[in-house]
Write a protein that holds these residues in place. Structure first.
Motif, PDB file in Angstrom:
ATOM      1  N   ASP A   1      66.013   1.268 -46.063  1.00 55.15           N
ATOM      2  CA  ASP A   1      66.225   1.535 -44.836  1.00 55.15           C
ATOM      3  C   ASP A   1      67.241   2.544 -44.629  1.00 55.15           C
ATOM      4  O   ASP A   1      67.313   3.207 -43.547  1.00 55.15           O
ATOM      5  N   LEU A   2      68.611   2.308 -45.376  1.00 56.27           N
ATOM      6  CA  LEU A   2      69.496   3.045 -45.088  1.00 56.27           C
ATOM      7  C   LEU A   2      69.205   4.456 -45.333  1.00 56.27           C
ATOM      8  O   LEU A   2      69.668   5.258 -44.574  1.00 56.27           O
ATOM      9  N   GLU A   3      68.387   4.847 -46.079  1.00 57.42           N
ATOM     10  CA  GLU A   3      67.898   6.199 -46.548  1.00 57.42           C
ATOM     11  C   GLU A   3      67.375   6.643 -45.299  1.00 57.42           C
ATOM     12  O   GLU A   3      67.387   7.864 -44.941  1.00 57.42           O
ATOM     13  N   ARG A   4      66.420   6.080 -44.786  1.00 58.58           N
ATOM     14  CA  ARG A   4      65.336   6.366 -43.693  1.00 58.58           C
ATOM     15  C   ARG A   4      66.284   6.555 -42.410  1.00 58.58           C
ATOM     16  O   ARG A   4      66.104   7.535 -41.730  1.00 58.58           O
ATOM     17  N   LEU A   5      67.222   5.530 -42.105  1.00 62.20           N
ATOM     18  CA  LEU A   5      68.043   6.012 -40.986  1.00 62.20           C
ATOM     19  C   LEU A   5      68.959   7.091 -41.198  1.00 62.20           C
ATOM     20  O   LEU A   5      69.157   7.763 -40.217  1.00 62.20           O
ATOM     21  N   ALA A   6      69.361   7.445 -42.251  1.00 62.29           N
ATOM     22  CA  ALA A   6      70.307   8.714 -42.457  1.00 62.29           C
ATOM     23  C   ALA A   6      69.382   9.941 -42.347  1.00 62.29           C
ATOM     24  O   ALA A   6      69.787  10.658 -41.435  1.00 62.29           O
ATOM     25  N   PHE A   7      68.031   9.976 -42.760  1.00 57.29           N
ATOM     26  CA  PHE A   7      66.970  10.897 -42.389  1.00 57.29           C
ATOM     27  C   PHE A   7      67.121  11.105 -40.988  1.00 57.29           C
ATOM     28  O   PHE A   7      67.020  12.281 -40.360  1.00 57.29           O
ATOM     29  N   ILE A   8      66.729  10.002 -40.242  1.00 57.40           N
ATOM     30  CA  ILE A   8      66.570  10.033 -38.938  1.00 57.40           C
ATOM     31  C   ILE A   8      67.809  10.501 -38.077  1.00 57.40           C
ATOM     32  O   ILE A   8      67.917  11.678 -37.385  1.00 57.40           O
ATOM     33  N   ARG A   9      68.961  10.236 -38.516  1.00 59.59           N
ATOM     34  CA  ARG A   9      70.239  10.586 -37.966  1.00 59.59           C
ATOM     35  C   ARG A   9      70.343  12.075 -38.094  1.00 59.59           C
ATOM     36  O   ARG A   9      70.800  12.791 -37.368  1.00 59.59           O
ATOM     37  N   HIS A  10      69.990  12.551 -39.359  1.00 66.00           N
ATOM     38  CA  HIS A  10      70.141  13.979 -39.708  1.00 66.00           C
ATOM     39  C   HIS A  10      69.347  14.725 -38.881  1.00 66.00           C
ATOM     40  O   HIS A  10      69.710  15.645 -38.131  1.00 66.00           O
TER      41      HIS A  10
ATOM     42  N   TYR B   1      66.755   0.525 -31.103  1.00 65.25           N
ATOM     43  CA  TYR B   1      66.021   1.284 -30.300  1.00 65.25           C
ATOM     44  C   TYR B   1      65.143   2.372 -31.147  1.00 65.25           C
ATOM     45  O   TYR B   1      63.943   2.285 -30.847  1.00 65.25           O
ATOM     46  N   TYR B   2      65.702   2.705 -32.470  1.00 66.60           N
ATOM     47  CA  TYR B   2      64.849   3.278 -33.345  1.00 66.60           C
ATOM     48  C   TYR B   2      63.813   2.406 -33.996  1.00 66.60           C
ATOM     49  O   TYR B   2      62.438   3.030 -33.832  1.00 66.60           O
ATOM     50  N   GLU B   3      63.933   1.321 -34.018  1.00 72.49           N
ATOM     51  CA  GLU B   3      62.725   0.272 -34.672  1.00 72.49           C
ATOM     52  C   GLU B   3      61.822   0.076 -33.521  1.00 72.49           C
ATOM     53  O   GLU B   3      60.681   0.458 -33.724  1.00 72.49           O
ATOM     54  N   GLN B   4      62.207   0.041 -32.210  1.00 70.61           N
ATOM     55  CA  GLN B   4      61.475  -0.166 -31.104  1.00 70.61           C
ATOM     56  C   GLN B   4      60.686   1.163 -30.849  1.00 70.61           C
ATOM     57  O   GLN B   4      59.344   1.285 -30.517  1.00 70.61           O
TER      58      GLN B   4
ATOM     59  N   LEU C   1      70.281  17.434 -35.718  1.00 72.53           N
ATOM     60  CA  LEU C   1      69.923  18.906 -35.454  1.00 72.53           C
ATOM     61  C   LEU C   1      69.254  19.096 -34.461  1.00 72.53           C
ATOM     62  O   LEU C   1      68.586  20.197 -34.132  1.00 72.53           O
ATOM     63  N   GLY C   2      68.730  18.039 -33.609  1.00 70.12           N
ATOM     64  CA  GLY C   2      68.471  18.353 -32.064  1.00 70.12           C
ATOM     65  C   GLY C   2      66.929  17.957 -32.300  1.00 70.12           C
ATOM     66  O   GLY C   2      66.298  18.111 -31.090  1.00 70.12           O
ATOM     67  N   LEU C   3      66.227  17.474 -33.245  1.00 66.74           N
ATOM     68  CA  LEU C   3      64.795  16.997 -32.895  1.00 66.74           C
ATOM     69  C   LEU C   3      64.362  15.750 -32.065  1.00 66.74           C
ATOM     70  O   LEU C   3      65.359  14.941 -32.395  1.00 66.74           O
ATOM     71  N   ASP C   4      63.526  15.767 -31.345  1.00 63.16           N
ATOM     72  CA  ASP C   4      63.314  14.807 -30.644  1.00 63.16           C
ATOM     73  C   ASP C   4      62.514  13.662 -31.658  1.00 63.16           C
ATOM     74  O   ASP C   4      61.883  14.000 -32.633  1.00 63.16           O
ATOM     75  N   ILE C   5      62.233  12.525 -30.941  1.00 62.43           N
ATOM     76  CA  ILE C   5      61.861  11.497 -31.459  1.00 62.43           C
ATOM     77  C   ILE C   5      60.424  11.747 -32.023  1.00 62.43           C
ATOM     78  O   ILE C   5      60.093  11.256 -33.100  1.00 62.43           O
ATOM     79  N   PRO C   6      59.588  12.194 -31.239  1.00 60.88           N
ATOM     80  CA  PRO C   6      58.135  12.318 -31.748  1.00 60.88           C
ATOM     81  C   PRO C   6      58.120  13.203 -32.851  1.00 60.88           C
ATOM     82  O   PRO C   6      57.443  13.126 -33.820  1.00 60.88           O
ATOM     83  N   ALA C   7      59.170  14.339 -32.845  1.00 63.85           N
ATOM     84  CA  ALA C   7      59.075  15.282 -34.011  1.00 63.85           C
ATOM     85  C   ALA C   7      59.309  14.485 -35.253  1.00 63.85           C
ATOM     86  O   ALA C   7      59.003  14.678 -36.540  1.00 63.85           O
ATOM     87  N   ILE C   8      60.340  13.670 -35.197  1.00 61.03           N
ATOM     88  CA  ILE C   8      61.001  12.685 -36.211  1.00 61.03           C
ATOM     89  C   ILE C   8      60.041  11.991 -36.678  1.00 61.03           C
ATOM     90  O   ILE C   8      59.619  11.688 -38.014  1.00 61.03           O
TER      91      ILE C   8
END
Lengths: 138, 138
Positions: free
Chosen positions: B44-53, B20-23, B57-64
DNA sequence: ATAATTCCTACAGTCACTAGAGCTTCAAGA
DNA sequence: TCTTGAAGCTCTAGTGACTGTAGGAATTAT
């Protein structure tokens, strides 16, 4: 007899939302005019106010459905209604607790950074990249 | 090179969520094996960790998405990243404030009622029926 | 070699609405 | 009475951030 629009105005619930509540079984299917438009009476207005109030307090639709069912058996004990409200209160408290942790963490991150430097050094970005910079778990 | 399953295990993000994140354009489209399965590397692992973090913290996808974009321009000033985080913090605080009002009102309603009487007298039901019994507005 | 697991895509479902299309009915003024 | 504009009708799709399922292909373990 009220039209759906007047009912909406009086309760502050939008027209499509009233139709939605009917579909969800919170409002009983309204009587209809000759031209198939919904017509409401006082009791519908009261029930809709009940629903809106419950939604304002954050109760979800199945819970409200249950509360309406209970409210129609006036001689039954009210333990079930109590339980629904108490469980919801507990859920609200949990949400608050979780948000407070978030708030702390975000506050710490934000106040480390005054926007005056480059992305490379930005604490916001660094904190997101590296979970080790966090205080609590989340 | 990691399969999507191992990446999921290492980051705690579920497999369909990674896709889903890829999409959604948070993760770049992964390289593929001969048999068309996704293969990931350390970055990719690092970026995914960033996203998950950030999601934690409650940030939405456009913000991320925006934060990722910013993080790739390491020489730019970090004011924008700061602003995103600060705005989110403000939103979290607002949510907490709203929930606290709800909590108060629910607490008052629940503690008026000990479950020991009939629906007819139940304070939970009566409070929902009659907004006049409330203390604050909501 | 075969069996078990993991992977793929694509689509439906979650919750409580909200918005839109395309059509019909109603209420009020001329 | 006629007209016009507002309000009503049903049905469908979209929101956000995933989650679950179906049906089939690839990979891994025995």
């Amino acid at each position: 007899m009220l039209s759906i629009g007047s009912l909406a105005k009086r309760t502050g619930v939008k027209v499509p939302t009233i139709r939605y509540y009917e579909q969800m079984g919170l409002l009983k299917a309204a009587e209809r005019s000759e031209g198939n438009q919904r017509r409401y009476e006082r009791s519908d207005l009261e029930r809709l106010a009940f629903i809106r109030h419950a939604r304002d307090l954050g109760l979800d639709i199945p819970a409200i459905r249950e509360l309406i069912r209970l409210s129609e058996h006036s001689q039954q004990p009210c333990a079930d209604a109590d339980r629904i409200a108490a469980e919801h209160l507990a859920a609200v408290r949990e949400k608050i607790a979780r948000l407070r942790k978030l708030e702390q963490e975000l506050d710490r991150i934000v106040s480390h950074c005054d926007g005056g430097h480059s992305i490379e050094e930005c604490y916001v970005i660094r904190a997101l990249s590296d979970h080790g910079l966090c205080e609590g778990e989340h």
